[in-house]
Design an enzyme around this catalytic site. Structure first.
Site, PDB file in Angstrom:
ATOM      1  N   GLU A  48       0.824  -1.211   0.000  1.00  0.00           N
ATOM      2  CA  GLU A  48       0.000   0.000   0.000  1.00  0.00           C
ATOM      3  C   GLU A  48       0.856   1.259   0.000  1.00  0.00           C
ATOM      4  OE1 GLU A  48      -2.993   0.441  -0.675  1.00  0.00           O
ATOM      5  OE2 GLU A  48      -3.596  -1.662  -0.661  1.00  0.00           O
ATOM      6  N   TYR A 131      -6.529   6.733   3.818  1.00  0.00           N
ATOM      7  CA  TYR A 131      -6.573   5.700   2.782  1.00  0.00           C
ATOM      8  C   TYR A 131      -5.810   4.448   3.218  1.00  0.00           C
ATOM      9  CZ  TYR A 131      -5.362   2.718  -0.945  1.00  0.00           C
ATOM     10  OH  TYR A 131      -5.185   1.574  -1.661  1.00  0.00           O
ATOM     11  N   ASP A 149      -9.327   5.909  -2.618  1.00  0.00           N
ATOM     12  CA  ASP A 149      -8.199   6.469  -3.378  1.00  0.00           C
ATOM     13  C   ASP A 149      -8.749   7.247  -4.581  1.00  0.00           C
ATOM     14  OD1 ASP A 149      -9.110   4.504  -5.046  1.00  0.00           O
ATOM     15  OD2 ASP A 149      -7.108   4.015  -5.777  1.00  0.00           O
TER      16      ASP A 149
END
Length: 365
Positions: A48, A131, A149
């Site tokens: 991520e 996020y 996102d």
DNA sequence: CACGCGTGGCA
DNA sequence: TTGCCAAGCGT
């Protein structure tokens, strides 16, 4: 006499089918991403961070090399800043790696090297925003958090026909996602939204006919999906001229470690922004003398290397030169290295362009 | 909150 | 060729 209203009428959409349709599509169409094999918290988190503002294809080789070198939180927490940056070299947005390094140390110290599962603990770690917290906690722990996102914003702007991604609209979007997500598969739901945005509901040429949720999409019904969300005007990016030097003494060249915010901790050949090229060699010699206490003899001035950063464009004129004299003076952290030592240092991108230029031309360091 | 922060691909 | 933007975060 009213103004002609040929705007489409916004349709009241029933989003109760969103999760079912989306996951059905996702199960058939998802890409087999290497960082989604086991969904272990550390693996998910690393991916991520790397995926922030970075394409999947770019991330894959970096991810594989990183996992081999740093297989867990503890190995990151014990690593040197140098080796962290070296593994991140070329990936960009280097503060991501520095923040992850800090976070790993915090987790070792405060959480016994175990990644915290609570939003409040995880979200507070450096480099973790809404996020990333939502993505990791949903994918690795199946917690009920949304991960919004750029893709998801676009998909939802189209579904709900919102042109402006204001704070108000974003809160609206998040509340709808949270309400309709499959609570048994929160990670898959979040990833499916992103995959749909990346592969079907793309920015320029959305494939609406293939979209599994087009029947509940306002933008599709309007016939003008790319009008959502509205484009935001961007600032024009300035261009700057730099002069830099491959300064040689015998078989070595001079490199310095950056101590500024941008590209912090990365190595480079000495370089400096100049306003014009009128006194190029004179400016360069003065810069080198003032900064390092070195005088140089110039061999050749190369034409400019171009490089684009996120917020300015660089034209770098590189000078091939030799050190003639020096006095003891150390302003920056610098080092004289041989050609075969280049791989031991993390350089930022433009230096590799310089090195390859010299390799083609007169590289006999 | 608008901006600074890297790099590569693509139209 | 040039401009635009991508699985964002910190300030």
């Amino acid at each position: 006499m009213g103004i002609a209203k040929n705007f489409f009428k916004k349709v009241k959409i029933n989003m109760s089918e969103l999760s079912t349709l989306l996951l059905e599509w996702f199960d058939l169409n998802k890409r087999g991403l290497p960082f989604r094999k086991n969904n272990k918290p550390y693996d998910v988190w690393v991916s991520e961070i790397m995926l922030q503002q970075t394409k999947v294809d770019t991330v894959i080789p970096y991810y594989n090399a990183w996992m081999k070198k740093f297989p867990n939180i503890e190995s990151v927490s014990e690593a040197s800043e140098e080796s962290i940056l070296k593994s991140w070299e070329g990936l960009g947005y280097y503060s991501r790696s520095r923040n992850f390094h800090k976070a790993a140390k915090i987790i070792k110290k405060n959480f016994n090297s175990k990644i915290p599962e609570s939003w409040d603990d995880f979200r507070l770690l450096p480099g973790v925003g809404d996020y990333t917290a939502g993505a990791v906690l949903s994918i690795a722990f199946n917690k009920s958090y949304v991960a919004v996102d750029g893709n998801v914003k676009r998909v939802m702007a189209r579904l709900t026909s919102r042109k402006k991604l204001s704070q108000y609209n974003l809160r609206f979007i998040k509340s709808k996602l949270l309400k309709y997500m499959d609570k048994n598969r929160t990670g898959d739901f979040n990833q499916a939204m992103m995959e749909l945005g990346a592969c079907v509901c793309s920015l320029r040429n959305p494939k609406c006919e293939q979209c599994p949720i087009n029947k509940i999409c306002n933008a599709y019904i309007s016939g003008k999906p790319t009008e959502y969300p509205a484009k935001v005007v961007k600032k024009t990016i300035p261009s700057h001229i730099f002069v830099g030097g491959l300064i040689r003494v015998r078989n070595k060249i001079l490199i310095q470690k950056r101590e500024e915010k941008m590209l912090n901790g990365l190595w480079e050949i000495p370089m400096k922004k100049i306003n014009n090229q009128k006194n190029l060699t004179k400016d360069f010699k003065n810069f080198i003398f003032n900064e390092y206490g070195i005088t140089v003899k110039i061999n050749k001035v190369f034409s400019a290397i171009k490089h684009s950063y996120s917020h300015f464009n660089m034209k770098l004129i590189v000078i091939d030169c030799e050190k003639t004299t020096s006095i003891a003076k150390k302003k920056n952290m610098y080092s004289w290295i041989e050609k075969n030592q280049i791989n031991n240092y993390a350089f930022h991108k433009v230096n590799h362009k310089v090195f390859s230029l010299f390799k083609k031309k007169t590289w006999n360091v």
